[in-house]
Design a protein around this motif. Sequence first.
Motif, PDB file in Angstrom:
ATOM      1  N   GLU A  28       0.811  -1.213   0.000  1.00  0.00           N
ATOM      2  CA  GLU A  28       0.000   0.000   0.000  1.00  0.00           C
ATOM      3  C   GLU A  28       0.847   1.267   0.000  1.00  0.00           C
ATOM      4  O   GLU A  28       0.508   2.252  -0.666  1.00  0.00           O
ATOM      5  CB  GLU A  28      -0.940  -0.001   1.202  1.00  0.00           C
ATOM      6  CG  GLU A  28      -1.955   1.131   1.163  1.00  0.00           C
ATOM      7  CD  GLU A  28      -3.032   0.996   2.210  1.00  0.00           C
ATOM      8  OE1 GLU A  28      -3.731   2.007   2.474  1.00  0.00           O
ATOM      9  OE2 GLU A  28      -3.191  -0.112   2.767  1.00  0.00           O
ATOM     10  N   THR A  32       0.834   3.966  -2.951  1.00  0.00           N
ATOM     11  CA  THR A  32       0.529   5.376  -2.680  1.00  0.00           C
ATOM     12  C   THR A  32       1.568   6.281  -3.324  1.00  0.00           C
ATOM     13  O   THR A  32       1.239   7.317  -3.905  1.00  0.00           O
ATOM     14  CB  THR A  32       0.491   5.622  -1.155  1.00  0.00           C
ATOM     15  OG1 THR A  32      -0.557   4.841  -0.578  1.00  0.00           O
ATOM     16  CG2 THR A  32       0.255   7.089  -0.840  1.00  0.00           C
ATOM     17  N   ALA A  52       2.360   9.740   2.279  1.00  0.00           N
ATOM     18  CA  ALA A  52       2.019   8.345   2.556  1.00  0.00           C
ATOM     19  C   ALA A  52       1.736   8.096   4.026  1.00  0.00           C
ATOM     20  O   ALA A  52       1.217   7.029   4.384  1.00  0.00           O
ATOM     21  CB  ALA A  52       3.145   7.428   2.078  1.00  0.00           C
TER      22      ALA A  52
END
Length: 243
Positions: A28, A32, A52
């Motif tokens: 993730e 991002t 992030a």
Amino acid sequence: MSTRSGSGSARDPRAPGLAAFASLIADETRATVLLALLDGRAWTAGELARHAGVAASTLSGHLGKLVAAGVLAEERQGRHRYVRLADPGVAQVVEDLAARVGAGAVPPPRTLREAGAGSALARGRTCYDHLAGRLGIALTDALTAHGLLRQDTGFALTDAGVEWFGAAGIALPRTGRRPLARACLDWTERRPHLGGVAGAALCGHALETGWCERIGTGRAVRVTPQGARALSGLLAIDPATLR
């Protein structure tokens, strides 16, 4: 009677590399970072860490992996480390994957600020170095309606389209292997907008001439009154559509 060998000798040699690439972006934080860099600009490591929501040391490890894999390019200026997507091909992969995320998989905005930012991105944004969102679709549709762009056999500028770009003062560099026109699936509109050399040239010209301007520091852009007049005159687009 011949049989297929079970030794694995027929396995596509690209499979390990594809699996490694998929694993690289299946995080993730790294996802991002890649989505943020779709604005086409270079970011510092500190900016990306704040975006992030992770520690600078954590982000540095992620950036190292992406740079080593050739997904990101980096340069240093003094004590600052800047990174950007390595090339338009990487941007295409990221945008295409993002476009295939179902609408139900995207959580609804939690605040008015998030809702406003999402609306701005849907209206108009940069997709690496070309225009996307409703703005990008409106331009693509207008080019097609005027016979300047063909979509029936894949995206391709017509001879009239090449002439139109020249008459509008928009240079189309023919260096490198990047296609002159390419369909890029728009993740908010679920339809293709214009990418490739022509898409990048149109976006660059729009920003340089003041037809479009960035909103804040993100990817969102809006058409200026000057741009609405220019694009309405060049492509007969309803100015209300551009706003």
